[in-house]
Scaffold this motif. Structure first.
Motif, PDB file in Angstrom:
ATOM      1  N   VAL A  90      65.369  -6.863  23.434  1.00  0.00           N
ATOM      2  CA  VAL A  90      64.373  -6.266  22.537  1.00  0.00           C
ATOM      3  C   VAL A  90      64.594  -4.757  22.431  1.00  0.00           C
ATOM      4  CG1 VAL A  90      61.909  -5.791  22.243  1.00  0.00           C
ATOM      5  CG2 VAL A  90      62.665  -8.064  22.992  1.00  0.00           C
ATOM      6  N   ILE A  91      64.783  -4.115  23.565  1.00  0.00           N
ATOM      7  CA  ILE A  91      64.983  -2.664  23.577  1.00  0.00           C
ATOM      8  C   ILE A  91      66.257  -2.293  22.828  1.00  0.00           C
ATOM      9  CG2 ILE A  91      65.548  -0.732  25.121  1.00  0.00           C
ATOM     10  CD1 ILE A  91      63.577  -2.061  27.123  1.00  0.00           C
ATOM     11  N   GLN A  92      67.290  -3.096  22.975  1.00  0.00           N
ATOM     12  CA  GLN A  92      68.545  -2.857  22.273  1.00  0.00           C
ATOM     13  C   GLN A  92      68.356  -2.951  20.762  1.00  0.00           C
ATOM     14  OE1 GLN A  92      71.927  -5.782  22.624  1.00  0.00           O
ATOM     15  NE2 GLN A  92      72.904  -4.093  23.699  1.00  0.00           N
ATOM     16  N   ALA A  93      67.453  -3.821  20.301  1.00  0.00           N
ATOM     17  CA  ALA A  93      67.226  -4.025  18.870  1.00  0.00           C
ATOM     18  C   ALA A  93      66.246  -3.034  18.274  1.00  0.00           C
ATOM     19  CB  ALA A  93      66.717  -5.451  18.626  1.00  0.00           C
ATOM     20  N   ALA A  94      65.411  -2.407  19.098  1.00  0.00           N
ATOM     21  CA  ALA A  94      64.384  -1.497  18.602  1.00  0.00           C
ATOM     22  C   ALA A  94      65.002  -0.206  18.092  1.00  0.00           C
ATOM     23  CB  ALA A  94      63.384  -1.195  19.716  1.00  0.00           C
ATOM     24  N   GLU A  95      64.263   0.457  17.202  1.00  0.00           N
ATOM     25  CA  GLU A  95      64.680   1.781  16.773  1.00  0.00           C
ATOM     26  C   GLU A  95      64.617   2.735  17.968  1.00  0.00           C
ATOM     27  OE1 GLU A  95      65.924   2.667  13.923  1.00  0.00           O
ATOM     28  OE2 GLU A  95      65.663   0.685  13.004  1.00  0.00           O
ATOM     29  N   PRO A  96      65.602   3.612  18.124  1.00  0.00           N
ATOM     30  CA  PRO A  96      65.634   4.492  19.305  1.00  0.00           C
ATOM     31  C   PRO A  96      64.340   5.268  19.525  1.00  0.00           C
ATOM     32  CG  PRO A  96      67.711   4.629  18.125  1.00  0.00           C
ATOM     33  CD  PRO A  96      66.802   3.791  17.280  1.00  0.00           C
ATOM     34  N   GLU A  97      63.701   5.689  18.434  1.00  0.00           N
ATOM     35  CA  GLU A  97      62.465   6.469  18.589  1.00  0.00           C
ATOM     36  C   GLU A  97      61.293   5.627  19.081  1.00  0.00           C
ATOM     37  OE1 GLU A  97      62.788   5.525  14.088  1.00  0.00           O
ATOM     38  OE2 GLU A  97      64.127   6.042  15.763  1.00  0.00           O
ATOM     39  N   ASP A  98      61.424   4.286  19.025  1.00  0.00           N
ATOM     40  CA  ASP A  98      60.349   3.404  19.494  1.00  0.00           C
ATOM     41  C   ASP A  98      60.515   2.990  20.949  1.00  0.00           C
ATOM     42  OD1 ASP A  98      59.069   3.387  17.003  1.00  0.00           O
ATOM     43  OD2 ASP A  98      60.294   1.719  16.273  1.00  0.00           O
ATOM     44  N   VAL A  99      61.655   3.334  21.555  1.00  0.00           N
ATOM     45  CA  VAL A  99      61.912   2.942  22.950  1.00  0.00           C
ATOM     46  C   VAL A  99      61.330   3.999  23.883  1.00  0.00           C
ATOM     47  CG1 VAL A  99      63.687   2.447  24.673  1.00  0.00           C
ATOM     48  CG2 VAL A  99      64.005   1.705  22.294  1.00  0.00           C
ATOM     49  N   PRO A 100      60.424   3.598  24.789  1.00  0.00           N
ATOM     50  CA  PRO A 100      59.825   4.571  25.708  1.00  0.00           C
ATOM     51  C   PRO A 100      60.867   5.250  26.592  1.00  0.00           C
ATOM     52  CG  PRO A 100      58.576   2.520  25.696  1.00  0.00           C
ATOM     53  CD  PRO A 100      59.838   2.255  24.934  1.00  0.00           C
ATOM     54  N   VAL A 101      60.568   6.456  26.987  1.00  0.00           N
ATOM     55  CA  VAL A 101      61.457   7.221  27.853  1.00  0.00           C
ATOM     56  C   VAL A 101      61.656   6.484  29.173  1.00  0.00           C
ATOM     57  CG1 VAL A 101      61.738   9.382  29.132  1.00  0.00           C
ATOM     58  CG2 VAL A 101      60.752   9.413  26.826  1.00  0.00           C
ATOM     59  N   GLY A 102      62.902   6.330  29.551  1.00  0.00           N
ATOM     60  CA  GLY A 102      63.236   5.705  30.821  1.00  0.00           C
ATOM     61  C   GLY A 102      63.422   4.200  30.777  1.00  0.00           C
ATOM     62  N   TRP A 103      63.071   3.571  29.636  1.00  0.00           N
ATOM     63  CA  TRP A 103      63.147   2.108  29.602  1.00  0.00           C
ATOM     64  C   TRP A 103      64.581   1.602  29.489  1.00  0.00           C
ATOM     65  CZ3 TRP A 103      58.705  -1.206  27.299  1.00  0.00           C
ATOM     66  CH2 TRP A 103      57.496  -0.831  27.907  1.00  0.00           C
ATOM     67  N   LEU A 104      65.451   2.345  28.854  1.00  0.00           N
ATOM     68  CA  LEU A 104      66.855   1.927  28.791  1.00  0.00           C
ATOM     69  C   LEU A 104      67.436   1.823  30.193  1.00  0.00           C
ATOM     70  CD1 LEU A 104      68.212   4.002  25.758  1.00  0.00           C
ATOM     71  CD2 LEU A 104      68.112   1.506  25.922  1.00  0.00           C
ATOM     72  N   GLU A 105      67.081   2.787  31.037  1.00  0.00           N
ATOM     73  CA  GLU A 105      67.583   2.789  32.415  1.00  0.00           C
ATOM     74  C   GLU A 105      66.922   1.674  33.224  1.00  0.00           C
ATOM     75  OE1 GLU A 105      68.297   6.503  30.433  1.00  0.00           O
ATOM     76  OE2 GLU A 105      66.400   5.440  30.808  1.00  0.00           O
ATOM     77  N   TYR A 106      65.627   1.469  33.028  1.00  0.00           N
ATOM     78  CA  TYR A 106      64.907   0.455  33.814  1.00  0.00           C
ATOM     79  C   TYR A 106      65.424  -0.950  33.520  1.00  0.00           C
ATOM     80  CZ  TYR A 106      61.203  -2.553  35.578  1.00  0.00           C
ATOM     81  OH  TYR A 106      60.510  -3.535  36.230  1.00  0.00           O
ATOM     82  N   TYR A 107      65.555  -1.288  32.245  1.00  0.00           N
ATOM     83  CA  TYR A 107      65.937  -2.656  31.884  1.00  0.00           C
ATOM     84  C   TYR A 107      67.442  -2.865  31.888  1.00  0.00           C
ATOM     85  CZ  TYR A 107      61.066  -3.362  30.539  1.00  0.00           C
ATOM     86  OH  TYR A 107      59.696  -3.455  30.559  1.00  0.00           O
TER      87      TYR A 107
END
Length: 302
Positions: free
Chosen positions: A242-259
């Protein structure tokens, strides 16, 4: 980036539910409607061929088969479901109402047709230790009007399991404090999983279709111990897609690293989720049949 007004969050904290108006794009809403039509046609075709599956439930009260519930939409159109979860409002709900660690647990579709198609009696959603958020998110594909089987809530009733039999036996649909919550197609209605709620018979013709998404942080899943660590990890992988598909501005800070990055392509992950299926935490209903002159079937519909 979508954000949730403090007023909305305050209303949710006080009442246990809140509505987000026009939360889907018209294009996404239409794609979801198209899927709902396809799934019902498929279920009816299965029935005609004597090959009914346990992924869905057909109602025959009206004399003709109508779909009541279709579970695990991820198995039928993974890309569309990822797009729904990655939409701006859904990402904001995940961030601001659940927080880091949020994962989708279930994603099912409920169909409601005119009486005598089933109503939804008073019940609490999955009981759980209330140390972590646990949301049930309704994505409306059709309008739900007042006095036409829209959701009924008892505000602030999510903190403990109430005596549903006693309340519904005495008051029927009109438990003191009850409010009706209408919605329009494209709205999203978020409720605390444990709030006492119901939905009386629908009086108008045509289907009302609502996608229900359970959201919870992985820490809450581990605390309850109702599903395995492997089951939770697969849902964390689902959220990574889901995070990979979301627009970058919609992804919360730190979530790319967490997931992290998905360990499997989407098709492989969906197959694993299907193979490693585990049951949801059941809701709490009245343990006895309620006798009341206007509940569950209103007097004028008997």
């Amino acid at each position: 980036m979508a954000s949730i007004e403090k007023q909305k969050l305050g209303f949710y904290e006080q009442n246990g539910f809140v509505r987000f108006e026009q939360a889907l794009s018209k294009e996404l809403l239409q794609r979801l409607r198209d899927l709902s039509v396809k799934l019902e046609a498929s279920a009816k075709e299965d029935l005609a061929n004597g090959a009914v599956r346990n992924q869905y439930y057909l109602s025959t009260e009206s004399g003709e088969p109508k779909l009541f519930r279709y579970n695990d939409l991820l198995f039928d159109d993974p890309e569309l479901i990822i797009d729904l979860l990655a939409s701006p409002t859904m990402m904001a709900i995940c961030e601001e109402m659940v927080g880091e660690g949020c994962v989708p647990m279930q994603l099912d579709l409920v169909y409601k047709y005119q009486h005598p198609h089933p109503h939804i009696s008073w019940h609490h959603g999955a009981p759980h230790p209330r140390n972590y958020p646990y949301l049930n998110v309704g994505v409306y594909l059709d309008d739900a009007d007042l006095d036409d089987g829209c959701l009924r809530y008892i505000p602030d009733s999510q903190h403990e399991i109430l005596d549903i039999y006693a309340l519904s036996s005495q008051y029927g649909w009109n438990i003191p404090g009850v409010v009706q919550q209408p919605a329009k197609a494209g709205d999203i209605l978020v409720q605390d999983m444990m709030i006492l709620h119901s939905s009386e018979p629908k009086r108008s013709e045509g289907p009302r279709r609502t996608i229900y998404i359970e959201l919870r942080p992985v820490e809450g899943i581990a605390e309850s111990g109702k599903q395995s660590a492997q089951w939770a990890e697969l849902r964390k992988q689902w959220m990574a897609h889901v995070i990979q598909a979301a627009e970058p501005e919609d992804v919360p800070v730190g979530w790319l690293e967490y997931y992290g990055k998905p360990e499997h392509d989407l098709a492989t992950l969906v197959k694993l989720i299907e193979e490693k299926w585990e049951p949801a935490i059941p809701a709490v209903w009245s343990q006895k049949n309620v006798e009341h002159p206007d509940y569950p079937t209103p007097a004028d519909l008997r």
